[in-house]
Design a protein around this motif. Structure first.
Motif, short mmCIF file in Angstrom:
data_model
loop_
_atom_site.label_atom_id
_atom_site.label_comp_id
_atom_site.label_asym_id
_atom_site.label_seq_id
_atom_site.Cartn_x
_atom_site.Cartn_y
_atom_site.Cartn_z
N MET A 1 -5.27 -1.68 -72.20
CA MET A 1 -6.02 -2.77 -71.59
C MET A 1 -6.58 -3.68 -72.67
SD MET A 1 -9.65 -2.55 -69.65
CE MET A 1 -9.17 -1.58 -68.24
N ARG A 2 -6.35 -5.00 -72.49
CA ARG A 2 -6.91 -5.95 -73.45
C ARG A 2 -8.29 -6.38 -72.99
NH1 ARG A 2 -5.20 -8.28 -77.85
NH2 ARG A 2 -6.47 -10.13 -78.12
N TYR A 3 -9.24 -6.38 -73.92
CA TYR A 3 -10.59 -6.83 -73.58
C TYR A 3 -10.68 -8.34 -73.76
CZ TYR A 3 -11.95 -1.88 -74.03
OH TYR A 3 -12.06 -0.53 -73.89
N SER A 4 -11.36 -9.01 -72.84
CA SER A 4 -11.58 -10.46 -72.98
C SER A 4 -12.74 -10.86 -72.09
CB SER A 4 -10.32 -11.22 -72.55
OG SER A 4 -10.11 -11.03 -71.16
N GLY A 5 -13.19 -12.09 -72.25
CA GLY A 5 -14.27 -12.60 -71.42
C GLY A 5 -13.86 -12.60 -69.96
N LEU A 6 -12.61 -12.99 -69.72
CA LEU A 6 -12.11 -13.04 -68.34
C LEU A 6 -12.14 -11.67 -67.70
CD1 LEU A 6 -9.01 -15.41 -68.08
CD2 LEU A 6 -11.20 -15.51 -66.86
N VAL A 8 -14.13 -9.20 -68.43
CA VAL A 8 -15.52 -8.84 -68.10
C VAL A 8 -15.91 -9.48 -66.77
CG1 VAL A 8 -17.94 -9.09 -68.82
CG2 VAL A 8 -16.19 -8.54 -70.52
N LEU A 9 -15.53 -10.76 -66.61
CA LEU A 9 -15.84 -11.50 -65.37
C LEU A 9 -15.19 -10.82 -64.18
CD1 LEU A 9 -17.46 -14.13 -65.18
CD2 LEU A 9 -15.30 -15.34 -64.88
N TRP A 10 -13.91 -10.53 -64.32
CA TRP A 10 -13.13 -9.91 -63.25
C TRP A 10 -13.71 -8.55 -62.87
CZ3 TRP A 10 -9.92 -10.75 -59.48
CH2 TRP A 10 -9.20 -9.67 -58.93
N GLU A 11 -14.01 -7.75 -63.87
CA GLU A 11 -14.56 -6.42 -63.60
C GLU A 11 -15.93 -6.54 -62.93
OE1 GLU A 11 -13.22 -3.55 -63.71
OE2 GLU A 11 -11.35 -4.07 -64.71
N GLY A 12 -16.70 -7.53 -63.37
CA GLY A 12 -18.02 -7.74 -62.79
C GLY A 12 -17.93 -8.07 -61.30
N LEU A 13 -16.89 -8.82 -60.96
CA LEU A 13 -16.75 -9.24 -59.56
C LEU A 13 -16.12 -8.15 -58.69
CD1 LEU A 13 -15.51 -12.92 -60.13
CD2 LEU A 13 -17.76 -12.17 -59.31
N THR A 14 -15.49 -7.17 -59.35
CA THR A 14 -14.78 -6.13 -58.56
C THR A 14 -15.42 -4.76 -58.78
OG1 THR A 14 -13.19 -5.86 -60.35
CG2 THR A 14 -12.56 -7.35 -58.57
N GLY A 15 -16.69 -4.74 -59.08
CA GLY A 15 -17.44 -3.48 -59.13
C GLY A 15 -17.17 -2.64 -60.37
#
Ligand SMILES: Cc1cc2nc3c(=O)[nH]c(=O)nc-3n(C[C@H](O)[C@H](O)[C@H](O)COP(=O)(O)OP(=O)(O)OC[C@H]3O[C@@H](n4cnc5c(N)ncnc54)[C@H](O)[C@@H]3O)c2cc1C
Lengths: 416, 102
Positions: A1-6, A8-15
């Motif tokens: 898995m590549r870490y990126s700002g996006l 973090v955003l995606w994970e934040g929105l999907t719990g």
């Protein structure tokens, strides 16, 4: 898995359900191309560069505890390349350059922060020595700036400039120096190596070597015997104990160094400051704690804790430098076991036993060296010849009279 | 750490200067054919023991005697303190006596 700002955003929105462990927990295989002993910063960096830059991926890192339990998780996180001697400075400058690109390279936030490292001078002789060191740094492509008292005052007005015994006359500033998150560095390298297939095996202590006719063929561990074409020892403070299993005595003594963190305070110290009249250095973490330290305790020790006289000495030095910290309360303190070498400089070398390699002798300054140490060790393991910036870091340099003694203190580890 | 000085009783370790492994007392013979190798080992290589360690401490802020302290490097426990002078004399009388026992 590549870490990126996006991400973090995606994970934040999907719990935050998509995050995975940063590395696997494999059982050891029967054999590898390379075994790295020690999952500290240097061992993990070695595995990372072996697999990412030198194409050797059949690698295991054997760690007796958990990742980050050694000095990589215990240091005061200062990174700099402000050495004097030609045997050292090009190496540390390579390290600085690797730090500068590290987070993009291994896709992990190691909180590398080039906040500047300032060494203070208190006498004319010390200023002369700093001028020389600054010039020597520039010869290796590093940055350095000699500041007068006003220059220092502009940066840090709160220092005790007119201290009766230790007036501050100026300083040597390396703006590219700074700090990084120590265990983040270990985790980033571990993850980057694991992604390339390196097995990182925790709770696996090496208890002996298989040496036949002068050739090292494998190791005995608490998880059974494992064979390898090359065995790379990288155990910092445990160097003496581990190499004794191969029948080797080293130009190294193990000593304890302590570190201290205060309660969290509002931002006050933007960079790293070192006192020049005693051994004391200080910076402030992003959480607000003052992070500081001083001398090693000075006697051989494998206990990861020190004694009170050094605590007193460190705090006195701090008070001589910046009396304003006198009311701050100490939150935590701890010790780490340092591999103090006979000239204060490290080793990255083959041993006289075929297939057995040694990396150690980092003293209290091996954190800043982590990237270059891993890179140069990987280079040596892959090509069987030293990297050009590490050619002097040999085990036999004392026998040949080619010490790298920055301080000129001689063969006494507790003076370096 | 408290060092139990044989003459002065319990003293704070901060009064002392630490030199290192007591093997530094066993200076090699400078006329031996392999003197260069022996001096290299003597000067630069260490057992660096994890556990019992015999080491030289100098009572700089006291009576200026050299002591041989036997200390555990894993726990910092001190089990024995001798005057280096006594150990050296005993050794002169009986070269086989390394002072490690008794
Ligand atoms: C208090 C303190 C402050 C410091 N401050 C700084 C600083 O500001 N700047 C700087 O540049 N440096 C600093 N250092 C030094 C730096 O932390 C070390 O030089 C560096 O971390 C050593 O390399 P490492 O990370 O590989 O060591 P470690 O993290 O100690 O790795 C060695 C690993 O080997 C493992 N190991 C040991 N024996 C075995 C065995 N038999 N089998 C398997 N594994 C084994 C250990 O468990 C350990 O995890 C500091 C050190 C301390 C203690």
């Amino acid at each position: 898995m590549r870490y990126s700002g996006l991400r973090v955003l995606w994970e934040g929105l999907t719990g935050n359900k998509g995050w995975q462990p940063a590395w696997r927990e494999p059982e050891p295989k029967k054999s590898y191309d390379v075994i790295v002993i020690g999952g500290g910063g240097h061992g993990l960096a070695t595995a990372y560069y072996l697999s990412n830059k030198f194409g050797i991926t059949n690698v295991a890192v054997l760690e007796k505890g958990w990742l980050g339990s050694g000095n990589i998780g215990r240091n005061t996180t200062i990174i700099r390349s402000n050495y004097l001697l030609p045997g050292n400075e090009p190496f540390y400058e390579l390290s600085m350059k690797l730090w500068e690109g590290l987070e993009q390279d291994f896709n992990y936030n190691a909180m590398v922060s080039q906040r500047g490292v300032l060494n203070l001078c208190h006498t004319d002789a010390q200023r002369d020595a700093f001028a020389r060191r600054g010039n020597s740094m520039r010869l290796s492509g590093a940055d350095s700036e000699l500041l007068d008292q006003d220059g220092v005052r502009a940066l840090y007005p709160f220092l005790d400039f007119d201290n009766a015994r230790f007036p501050i006359k100026g300083g040597l500033l390396q703006k590219r120096g700074g700090s990084a998150r120590h265990d983040g560095v270990a985790w980033g390298y571990a993850r980057g190596a694991d992604l390339r297939g390196v097995d990182i095996i925790q709770n696996c202590e090496v208890t002996g070597f298989h040496i036949e006719n002068g050739v090292c063929k494998g190791v005995e561990t608490t998880k059974g015997a494992i064979s390898a074409k090359k065995i790379a020892v990288c155990v910092a403070g445990s160097s003496g104990r581990v190499m004794a299993q191969a029948g080797m005595r080293l130009p190294i003594e193990s000593h304890v160094l302590q570190a201290f963190v205060s309660e969290g305070l509002k931002p006050i110290i933007p960079g790293v400051i070192t006192f020049g009249a005693g051994h004391f250095y200080i910076s402030q973490s992003d959480k607000g704690g003052l992070v500081f330290g001083g001398d090693i305790d000075g006697y051989n020790s494998y206990a990861q804790r020190g004694n009170l006289p050094v605590v007193e000495d460190v705090c006195e030095s701090g008070m001589a430098l910046m009396p304003m910290i006198g009311r701050a309360r100490l939150l935590r303190m701890w010790g780490g076991v340092m591999d103090m070498s006979m000239d204060g400089s490290p080793f990255i070398d083959k041993t006289h036993i075929d297939g057995l390699y040694f990396n150690g002798g980092w003293c209290y300054g091996g954190f800043k060296a982590t990237p270059a140490s891993g890179y140069c060790y990987a280079h040596l393991l892959a090509k069987d010849e030293p990297h050009p910036v590490a050619t002097e870091m040999r085990l036999d340099r004392f026998k040949r009279g080619h010490m790298i003694d920055e301080k000129g203190a001689g063969a006494q580890p507790n003076l370096h | 750490m408290i060092i139990n000085h044989p003459l002065l009783g319990p003293r704070d370790a901060a009064e002392f200067y630490y030199l290192g492994d007591a093997s530094l007392l066993d200076r090699p013979d400078w006329q031996a054919p392999d003197a260069a190798d022996k001096f290299y080992e003597y000067q630069y290589l260490r057992d660096n023991a994890a556990g019992e360690h015999r080491e030289l401490w100098y009572h700089e802020q006291g009576d200026r005697s050299w002591l041989i302290v036997t200390r555990d490097t894993l726990t910092h426990d001190i089990t024995k303190v001798e005057l280096a002078h006594d150990v050296a004399l005993a050794k002169q009388a009986d070269p086989a006596n390394t002072g490690r026992e008794g």
